[in-house]
Write a protein that holds these residues in place. Structure first.
Motif, PDB file in Angstrom:
ATOM      1  N   GLY A   1       0.839  -1.188   0.000  1.00 57.20           N
ATOM      2  CA  GLY A   1       0.000   0.000   0.000  1.00 57.20           C
ATOM      3  C   GLY A   1       0.880   1.245   0.000  1.00 57.20           C
ATOM      4  O   GLY A   1       1.903   1.275   0.693  1.00 57.20           O
ATOM      5  N   PHE A   2       0.491   2.227  -0.786  1.00 57.09           N
ATOM      6  CA  PHE A   2       1.289   3.454  -0.886  1.00 57.09           C
ATOM      7  C   PHE A   2       0.391   4.676  -0.792  1.00 57.09           C
ATOM      8  O   PHE A   2      -0.758   4.644  -1.247  1.00 57.09           O
ATOM      9  CB  PHE A   2       1.985   3.549  -2.257  1.00 57.09           C
ATOM     10  CG  PHE A   2       2.879   2.404  -2.597  1.00 57.09           C
ATOM     11  CD1 PHE A   2       4.089   2.243  -1.954  1.00 57.09           C
ATOM     12  CD2 PHE A   2       2.514   1.497  -3.586  1.00 57.09           C
ATOM     13  CE1 PHE A   2       4.925   1.182  -2.278  1.00 57.09           C
ATOM     14  CE2 PHE A   2       3.345   0.438  -3.920  1.00 57.09           C
ATOM     15  CZ  PHE A   2       4.550   0.284  -3.260  1.00 57.09           C
ATOM     16  N   ALA A   3       0.987   5.776  -0.273  1.00 54.90           N
ATOM     17  CA  ALA A   3       0.384   7.077  -0.489  1.00 54.90           C
ATOM     18  C   ALA A   3       0.523   7.333  -1.991  1.00 54.90           C
ATOM     19  O   ALA A   3       1.620   7.195  -2.546  1.00 54.90           O
ATOM     20  CB  ALA A   3       1.123   8.134   0.308  1.00 54.90           C
TER      21      ALA A   3
ATOM     22  N   LYS B   1       5.722   7.881  -7.683  1.00 53.59           N
ATOM     23  CA  LYS B   1       6.767   8.300  -8.613  1.00 53.59           C
ATOM     24  C   LYS B   1       8.114   8.477  -7.924  1.00 53.59           C
ATOM     25  O   LYS B   1       9.118   8.750  -8.563  1.00 53.59           O
ATOM     26  CB  LYS B   1       6.357   9.568  -9.374  1.00 53.59           C
ATOM     27  CG  LYS B   1       6.033  10.749  -8.513  1.00 53.59           C
ATOM     28  CD  LYS B   1       5.811  12.004  -9.368  1.00 53.59           C
ATOM     29  CE  LYS B   1       4.354  12.223  -9.734  1.00 53.59           C
ATOM     30  NZ  LYS B   1       3.423  12.241  -8.588  1.00 53.59           N
ATOM     31  N   HIS B   2       8.166   8.267  -6.612  1.00 50.03           N
ATOM     32  CA  HIS B   2       9.432   8.359  -5.889  1.00 50.03           C
ATOM     33  C   HIS B   2      10.068   6.981  -5.709  1.00 50.03           C
ATOM     34  O   HIS B   2      10.899   6.807  -4.820  1.00 50.03           O
ATOM     35  CB  HIS B   2       9.222   9.062  -4.544  1.00 50.03           C
ATOM     36  CG  HIS B   2       8.702  10.457  -4.702  1.00 50.03           C
ATOM     37  ND1 HIS B   2       9.491  11.488  -5.157  1.00 50.03           N
ATOM     38  CD2 HIS B   2       7.461  10.978  -4.543  1.00 50.03           C
ATOM     39  CE1 HIS B   2       8.757  12.594  -5.242  1.00 50.03           C
ATOM     40  NE2 HIS B   2       7.509  12.309  -4.888  1.00 50.03           N
TER      41      HIS B   2
ATOM     42  N   LEU C   1       8.239  -0.614 -10.347  1.00 51.14           N
ATOM     43  CA  LEU C   1       7.733  -1.987 -10.275  1.00 51.14           C
ATOM     44  C   LEU C   1       6.478  -2.198 -11.113  1.00 51.14           C
ATOM     45  O   LEU C   1       6.024  -3.326 -11.274  1.00 51.14           O
ATOM     46  CB  LEU C   1       7.387  -2.335  -8.821  1.00 51.14           C
ATOM     47  CG  LEU C   1       8.532  -2.394  -7.816  1.00 51.14           C
ATOM     48  CD1 LEU C   1       7.978  -2.506  -6.399  1.00 51.14           C
ATOM     49  CD2 LEU C   1       9.435  -3.584  -8.117  1.00 51.14           C
ATOM     50  N   VAL C   2       5.889  -1.111 -11.590  1.00 46.89           N
ATOM     51  CA  VAL C   2       4.562  -1.194 -12.211  1.00 46.89           C
ATOM     52  C   VAL C   2       4.659  -1.732 -13.640  1.00 46.89           C
ATOM     53  O   VAL C   2       5.426  -1.221 -14.456  1.00 46.89           O
ATOM     54  CB  VAL C   2       3.875   0.191 -12.160  1.00 46.89           C
ATOM     55  CG1 VAL C   2       2.612   0.207 -13.011  1.00 46.89           C
ATOM     56  CG2 VAL C   2       3.544   0.553 -10.712  1.00 46.89           C
TER      57      VAL C   2
ATOM     58  N   ASN D   1      -2.362   9.887 -10.886  1.00 46.06           N
ATOM     59  CA  ASN D   1      -1.558   8.695 -10.563  1.00 46.06           C
ATOM     60  C   ASN D   1      -2.108   7.462 -11.273  1.00 46.06           C
ATOM     61  O   ASN D   1      -1.344   6.597 -11.724  1.00 46.06           O
ATOM     62  CB  ASN D   1      -1.532   8.447  -9.059  1.00 46.06           C
ATOM     63  CG  ASN D   1      -0.954   9.603  -8.288  1.00 46.06           C
ATOM     64  OD1 ASN D   1      -1.606  10.175  -7.414  1.00 46.06           O
ATOM     65  ND2 ASN D   1       0.265  10.000  -8.608  1.00 46.06           N
ATOM     66  N   VAL D   2      -3.422   7.397 -11.377  1.00 46.12           N
ATOM     67  CA  VAL D   2      -4.053   6.279 -12.090  1.00 46.12           C
ATOM     68  C   VAL D   2      -3.587   6.275 -13.545  1.00 46.12           C
ATOM     69  O   VAL D   2      -3.197   5.231 -14.103  1.00 46.12           O
ATOM     70  CB  VAL D   2      -5.592   6.394 -11.986  1.00 46.12           C
ATOM     71  CG1 VAL D   2      -6.289   5.557 -13.051  1.00 46.12           C
ATOM     72  CG2 VAL D   2      -6.062   5.985 -10.582  1.00 46.12           C
TER      73      VAL D   2
END
Ligand code: F6R
Length: 397
Positions: free
Chosen positions: A286-288, A293-294, A299-300, A321-322
């Motif tokens: 889970g990420f903010a 982008k940091h 990994l995406v 972000n989506v």
């Protein structure tokens, strides 16, 4: 008894409307002229009518011995309880840590200084406190060793302590200056589900009470309090209408599963990932959303589905972000209000929730993510109620 359910976890997910009704019962008083205020949550005997024996609200104030032999008085925080509080520190582990992050955001929005610490770290290196600091231990069991140790370290340095817990008579409830009970009823599954929802609802009530007591905090959010009373029905709608099973069927056998969100959707994303990894044994993080982008964006790929949590705040930023992850081929499953057509049209799949106050939408979105984790784990035939290597209550540091 699991009754008609295959697992306690599924039963406890379904119990959330009842658990939440117990959590808020008597604690929101809409008859007061000055608006909705938080009440004690107890009837005149200090009990709520559930019979499970562990759902009272209490405060271990000066009269505690007199009121209750266990040292827990049955009075919840009356007006004025938090007038002297200048700063709040939350200490918690795991799912309870995510609930605390939610509480911190509600307080911060009202101008109340609040920080959240992982109890294992706080116990090693406690943050500075003074006697106007309220340290809140969020712990379902009231027995988590790291959380208890953090509360003890805070108390010995002069802070006031409060246990937010499900278990009356637990060590945290007995040792802290005050206790506020989440009244979720017993939880058998190792994975915390209904207790997270009840913790979050209790924290919303507590944040409103503190905001009402602390000068300059801007008073209570009447809309949030009003919607807390309708939360049980809204959760029931999510349970009745969820499409979690058919959505997860489309994303099986992937490399990794990411969960993103901003504001109160951030702790929900972290909680969604924790539940997912804990019971499916698949890799999840889970990420903010703004953190992607940091680093994590590296990994995406098309093999990393991204669950994006929307609550009604920060929608445009999370949508960007989506689009970033979609540009790398990742499928996006949005958890979003049924009325947000822009997000629904952008996402590859959606799990919709009823339109609600953003702080309420966070709870509703989390229920969808509980169901996502459950259905994936069930399909993989995992021992859902007792995941490997885990215990319901972690009594060693
Ligand atoms: C995850 C889970 C754990 C607990 C954590 C703290 O589903 O249940 O992460 O949340 O061990 O437990 P409590 O709240 O009892 O202090």
């Amino acid at each position: 008894e699991k009754g008609r359910y295959d697992h306690y976890m599924r039963k406890e997910i379904s119990e959330q409307p009842t658990a939440l009704a117990q959590t808020v019962e008597g604690r929101i008083d809409d008859t007061d002229d000055s608006g909705r205020q938080i009440d004690s949550g107890n009837d005149s005997d200090g009990n709520v009518a559930d019979g499970s024996g562990d759902i009272n609200a209490g405060s271990n104030g000066a009269n505690s011995e007199k009121n209750n032999p266990e040292g827990v008085s049955l009075e919840a925080c009356p007006p004025g309880t938090f007038t002297d509080v200048s700063a709040i520190q939350f200490v918690a582990c795991g799912t309870s840590y995510h609930a605390a992050l939610y509480g911190q955001q509600l307080l911060a929005r009202r101008g109340v200084a609040a920080q959240t610490f992982r109890a294992g770290e706080y116990a090693m290196a406690p943050a500075p406190v003074d006697d106007d600091t309220l340290v809140i231990g969020v712990t379902q069991s009231g027995e988590t060793a790291d959380t208890l140790e953090s509360l003890r370290r805070a108390a010995e340095r002069g802070a006031r302590t409060l246990a937010l817990t499900n278990v009356v008579g637990s060590t945290a409830a007995r040792e802290c200056d005050d206790a506020m009970f989440i009244r979720a009823g017993p939880e058998i599954g190792v994975a915390a589900t209904k207790t997270f929802s009840s913790q979050v609802a209790t924290l919303a009530l507590l944040a409103e009470r503190i905001a009402g007591d602390v000068a300059d905090a801007g008073g209570e959010d009447d809309q949030l309090l009003a919607e807390l009373s309708t939360l049980p029905d809204a959760v029931q709608r999510v349970l009745d209408e969820t499409r979690a099973m058919e959505v997860v069927d489309r994303y099986r056998g992937m490399d990794s599963y990411f969960f993103i969100g901003r504001g109160v959707a951030h702790p929900v994303a972290c909680e969604g990932a924790l539940k997912f990894k804990e019971i499916t044994y698949e890799h999840a993080e889970g990420f903010a959303a703004g953190q992607l982008k940091h680093g994590p964006l590296a990994l995406v790929t098309p093999n990393t589905p991204v669950f994006a949590v929307f609550t009604g705040r920060h929608t445009e930023k999370t949508l960007s972000n989506v689009r970033e992850v979609q540009a790398r081929g990742a499928p996006v499953i949005a958890v979003v209000s049924e009325t947000n057509h822009e997000v629904i049209d952008t996402a590859d799949a959606t799990l919709t929730i009823p339109d609600a106050h953003p702080d309420i939408a966070a709870v509703l979105a989390n229920v969808q993510l509980q169901l996502v984790a459950y259905h994936v784990a069930d399909h993989l035939d995992r021992p859902i109620d007792k995941p490997r290597n885990l215990a319901k209550s972690v009594t060693v540091e």
